[in-house]
Scaffold this motif. Structure first.
Motif, PDB file in Angstrom:
ATOM      1  N   ASN A 182      38.813  42.383  45.930  1.00 54.85           N
ATOM      2  CA  ASN A 182      38.645  42.687  44.600  1.00 54.85           C
ATOM      3  C   ASN A 182      39.598  43.338  43.732  1.00 54.85           C
ATOM      4  O   ASN A 182      40.021  42.676  42.277  1.00 54.85           O
ATOM      5  CB  ASN A 182      37.237  43.306  44.372  1.00 54.85           C
ATOM      6  CG  ASN A 182      36.779  43.582  42.849  1.00 54.85           C
ATOM      7  OD1 ASN A 182      36.187  42.399  42.407  1.00 54.85           O
ATOM      8  ND2 ASN A 182      36.766  44.668  42.230  1.00 54.85           N
ATOM      9  N   LEU A 183      40.226  44.247  44.267  1.00 54.48           N
ATOM     10  CA  LEU A 183      41.326  44.945  43.427  1.00 54.48           C
ATOM     11  C   LEU A 183      42.421  43.944  43.207  1.00 54.48           C
ATOM     12  O   LEU A 183      43.138  43.887  42.038  1.00 54.48           O
ATOM     13  CB  LEU A 183      41.981  46.103  44.358  1.00 54.48           C
ATOM     14  CG  LEU A 183      43.078  46.909  44.084  1.00 54.48           C
ATOM     15  CD1 LEU A 183      43.131  47.420  42.461  1.00 54.48           C
ATOM     16  CD2 LEU A 183      43.475  47.715  45.030  1.00 54.48           C
ATOM     17  N   MET A 184      42.873  43.320  44.304  1.00 54.41           N
ATOM     18  CA  MET A 184      43.969  42.393  44.377  1.00 54.41           C
ATOM     19  C   MET A 184      43.617  41.031  43.036  1.00 54.41           C
ATOM     20  O   MET A 184      44.528  40.645  42.389  1.00 54.41           O
ATOM     21  CB  MET A 184      44.381  41.801  45.664  1.00 54.41           C
ATOM     22  CG  MET A 184      45.116  42.734  46.488  1.00 54.41           C
ATOM     23  SD  MET A 184      45.912  42.122  48.032  1.00 54.41           S
ATOM     24  CE  MET A 184      46.381  43.419  48.481  1.00 54.41           C
ATOM     25  N   ALA A 185      42.565  40.646  42.984  1.00 56.91           N
ATOM     26  CA  ALA A 185      42.097  39.503  42.255  1.00 56.91           C
ATOM     27  C   ALA A 185      42.217  40.248  40.724  1.00 56.91           C
ATOM     28  O   ALA A 185      42.619  39.206  39.928  1.00 56.91           O
ATOM     29  CB  ALA A 185      40.785  38.985  42.646  1.00 56.91           C
ATOM     30  N   SER A 186      41.733  41.335  40.614  1.00 53.07           N
ATOM     31  CA  SER A 186      41.668  41.883  39.209  1.00 53.07           C
ATOM     32  C   SER A 186      43.150  42.166  38.729  1.00 53.07           C
ATOM     33  O   SER A 186      43.651  41.769  37.696  1.00 53.07           O
ATOM     34  CB  SER A 186      41.018  43.416  39.406  1.00 53.07           C
ATOM     35  OG  SER A 186      39.754  43.109  39.649  1.00 53.07           O
ATOM     36  N   VAL A 187      44.145  42.624  39.528  1.00 54.89           N
ATOM     37  CA  VAL A 187      45.480  42.879  39.368  1.00 54.89           C
ATOM     38  C   VAL A 187      46.071  41.272  39.051  1.00 54.89           C
ATOM     39  O   VAL A 187      46.749  41.209  38.092  1.00 54.89           O
ATOM     40  CB  VAL A 187      46.231  43.383  40.261  1.00 54.89           C
ATOM     41  CG1 VAL A 187      47.848  43.454  40.080  1.00 54.89           C
ATOM     42  CG2 VAL A 187      45.820  44.955  40.571  1.00 54.89           C
TER      43      VAL A 187
END
Length: 287
Positions: A182-187
């Motif tokens: 989720n974090l990486m997709a957001s970034v």
């Protein structure tokens, strides 16, 4: 925005108390916190709240029911009459679902004479194995998107897991993966990553520890399920004076040396990643 607070849309008392929490955004919930036989009532109450709210207060988002319920379009057709600031989109499975929701919003904004693209989207993007794999394959992006958040409870049910981990805030590898993806997709999408809810509302220190973990990872905010959680979320996700001072000095150092790739400050090396972090901290000053 650092915080969102879930508020059941069929509870007059909780709707009335929502703004006093100080949350940056309220999520009027039509999904998990509303019983099946009250879904229509909740739609109408959400619309009434949107029409009567002080729009100078917190941003007002509505969590609609998931696409597989058959209720999504009905939810949107009702609440878009109240011009919400955004829609929280549960059980989003990748780009195709995000594009479909945006197409619905395009039509409803035109119907309600709302500026095209004004209604933003926050997804709950990891509530199934399929959703996680979709994000891993291709991070969902859209001009309406403000962020992705991850969800543990529905993912637990989808996986057949008995718990998310051995204790609150301590996650098994599958849930660590969801949080990380989720974090990486957001970034990758250029939006804010929002950490999932902390369900033990009496465990103040547990919430604080989980929020600190999320911020250290790179998360920009967290979703609350109780008004008392908001102040702690703001405490953790608002940059400190020392962090802002460091960031401003980093920015000034680079601006004073526009042709340099590597500089020093306080005896330590600085390069472009430090400048990126500094600008991000300053952008979050004061929420």
């Amino acid at each position: 925005m650092r915080s969102f607070l879930f508020v059941p849309a069929d509870s007059e008392r909780k709707l009335a108390k929502g703004p006093a929490s100080g949350a940056d955004g309220l999520i009027l919930d039509l999904e998990d916190s509303v019983a099946t036989d009250r879904k229509t009532v909740a739609r109408d109450m959400a619309l009434a709240y949107l029409n009567g709210a002080d729009r100078a207060g917190p941003k007002l988002y509505v969590r609609v029911n998931a696409l597989d319920t058959g209720l999504t379009l009905g939810d949107l057709a009702t609440v878009m009459q109240g011009k919400p600031d955004g829609i929280v989109f549960p059980k989003c499975v990748g780009q195709a679902d995000l594009d479909l929701l945006s197409n619905y919003l395009d039509a409803l904004e035109a119907r309600e004479d709302i500026e095209a693209g004004a209604t933003r989207i926050l997804t709950i993007a990891t509530e199934s194995a399929a959703a996680i794999l979709a994000l891993t394959a291709a991070p969902a992006r859209h001009a309406r998107l403000i962020g992705h958040s991850w969800g543990g409870e529905d993912l637990m049910a989808d996986l057949g897991a008995l718990a998310k981990g051995p204790s609150p805030g301590v996650y098994d590898d599958t849930f660590k993966m969801a949080r990380t993806v989720n974090l990486m997709a957001s970034v990758a999408a250029g939006v804010t990553a929002y950490d999932t809810v902390y369900p033990d509302i009496r465990n103040v220190e547990g919430l604080r520890a989980e929020a600190h973990d999320a911020r250290r990872m790179g998360y920009g905010g967290k979703i609350a399920i109780h008004p008392d959680q908001v102040a702690i979320i703001h405490e953790v996700f608002t940059p400190t004076e020392a962090e802002i001072d460091w960031a401003n000095r980093v920015i000034a150092t680079f601006e004073g040396n526009p042709g340099a790739g590597v500089l020093t400050m306080d005896g330590k090396m600085l390069d472009k990643p430090h400048l990126v972090l500094a600008r991000r901290l300053v952008s979050r000053k004061g929420g």
